[in-house]
Structures are given as C-alpha cells and as structure tokens.
Design a protein around this motif. Structure first.
Motif, mmCIF file in Angstrom:
data_model
loop_
_atom_site.group_PDB
_atom_site.id
_atom_site.type_symbol
_atom_site.label_atom_id
_atom_site.label_comp_id
_atom_site.label_asym_id
_atom_site.label_seq_id
_atom_site.Cartn_x
_atom_site.Cartn_y
_atom_site.Cartn_z
ATOM 1 N N SER A 1 -2.425 0.892 -18.025
ATOM 2 C CA SER A 1 -2.237 1.192 -19.452
ATOM 3 C C SER A 1 -0.756 1.270 -19.816
ATOM 4 N N GLU A 2 0.129 1.418 -18.808
ATOM 5 C CA GLU A 2 1.574 1.483 -19.047
ATOM 6 C C GLU A 2 2.169 0.110 -19.343
ATOM 7 N N GLY A 3 1.477 -0.945 -18.962
ATOM 8 C CA GLY A 3 1.990 -2.296 -19.127
ATOM 9 C C GLY A 3 1.915 -3.041 -17.813
ATOM 10 N N PRO A 4 2.527 -4.218 -17.742
ATOM 11 C CA PRO A 4 2.429 -5.027 -16.525
ATOM 12 C C PRO A 4 3.304 -4.523 -15.372
ATOM 13 N N VAL A 5 4.267 -3.639 -15.664
ATOM 14 C CA VAL A 5 5.139 -3.098 -14.615
ATOM 15 C C VAL A 5 4.956 -1.586 -14.572
ATOM 16 N N SER A 6 4.690 -1.070 -13.383
ATOM 17 C CA SER A 6 4.527 0.374 -13.201
ATOM 18 C C SER A 6 5.256 0.801 -11.941
ATOM 19 N N ALA A 7 5.642 2.056 -11.901
ATOM 20 C CA ALA A 7 6.266 2.619 -10.707
ATOM 21 C C ALA A 7 5.204 3.380 -9.923
ATOM 22 N N PHE A 8 5.057 3.029 -8.644
ATOM 23 C CA PHE A 8 4.086 3.677 -7.769
ATOM 24 C C PHE A 8 4.807 4.227 -6.545
ATOM 25 N N VAL A 9 4.266 5.293 -5.971
ATOM 26 C CA VAL A 9 4.843 5.900 -4.775
ATOM 27 C C VAL A 9 3.841 5.772 -3.641
ATOM 28 N N ASN A 10 4.293 5.241 -2.499
ATOM 29 C CA ASN A 10 3.401 5.128 -1.344
ATOM 30 C C ASN A 10 3.395 6.448 -0.568
ATOM 31 N N PRO A 11 2.505 6.599 0.416
ATOM 32 C CA PRO A 11 2.416 7.858 1.158
ATOM 33 C C PRO A 11 3.720 8.256 1.863
ATOM 34 N N GLY A 12 4.592 7.296 2.135
ATOM 35 C CA GLY A 12 5.877 7.588 2.764
ATOM 36 C C GLY A 12 6.935 8.053 1.779
#
Length: 162
Positions: A73-84
C-alpha cells in the motif's frame, strides 16, 4: 480547495521522488528542486528518459521500469528489515531477467504474506539482486513477482552513453 490541491501535488511529488528507480545523482537533483513545479517537471523528464535497470556491479540488464508495480500500500518501493537487522529498500517488479535463483523457497520471515521467497543473484557476476516471491496459495495474484534491492540496481537512462 486550492490549498488541498497544492498539498496533494506536494505530497505526490515527494511520493514519486521516493518511488522512482533512479540513481543517486538524480535523487540528489530531486532533493535540490526549489519548488514542487520544478520537481514535477524534472520527474516528468526522468520518466521520459528511463531505459532499464541493470546490475550495479556488472551492468547486465535486469528489468524495465515498466514492470514496476505496487505490491504494498506504500507504493512499489518499500523498506523492509530482515531478521539480521539489515534494511532493504525493495521495489516490486512483474518480470526480471538475467537472474538465477539460489537455495530453496521459504515462507519464513516473508515480507509478503502468502508468498515464499527465493534469493536471486545476477547470472553474470553473482551479485545478490533480490528475491523471487512465489504464491503459496492457489488463488493469490500475482503468482510470482520479484522484489529487487534498490542498492543492487543502476538506472540506465535512454540518454546515457555508458
């Protein structure tokens, strides 16, 4: 009403600045625009000149800007955080090329519920480019898509000589 329209144009110009898959030079120029109109004109110019996205390391063509789509819903680019704890600015694309899948699909820690991910690397230089996401449910659309790391890609503009 005019102020609402103006505020929507301002918001839109910043949203577009975040979601355009352009290089650091172009992003800096967007930040240096003095007005919303100037920023929107520059964005229109960028959109007209966009060619394709390439592996930042070896310049192999990976995908076209036209394949970018909204999975979030934020758009085609999002910031994600991996488990590390590593943050990945990730753009979603319908199609990509010159990528090889590494390892097995996993639903664990998937950023997109209902999808399993597989690591994707450049076929030429083996650089990590992103992930292929595959639906784990029969009725999910799209069945597959690519989540590609903004940091792993270089935007090649139609006017670029290199």
């Amino acid at each position: 009403a005019d102020m609402t329209m103006l505020q929507n144009a301002v918001d839109f110009s910043y949203w577009l600045s975040w979601n355009l898959m352009v290089g650091a030079r172009e992003r800096q120029a967007l930040l240096e625009c003095w007005s919303t109109v100037e920023r929107l004109r520059y964005q229109l110019d960028l959109l007209r000149r966009m060619g394709f996205l390439a592996c930042r390391r070896c310049q192999r063509k990976i995908c076209h800007h036209e394949q970018l789509f909204h999975m979030s819903s934020e758009g085609p680019v999002s910031a994600f955080v991996n488990p590390g704890g590593v943050v990945h600015e990730t753009a979603t694309f319908y199609r990509a090329t010159n990528l090889r899948l590494v390892g097995v699909m996993s639903e664990e820690y998937s950023w997109f519920p209902g999808y399993a991910w597989t690591i994707a690397v450049c076929t030429h230089c083996q650089e990590h480019i992103g992930w292929r996401f595959s639906s784990v449910k029969a009725d999910t659309v799209p069945k597959h898509f690519w989540g590609l790391s903004r940091d792993a890609l270089r935007s090649v503009m139609a006017a670029d000589d290199d």
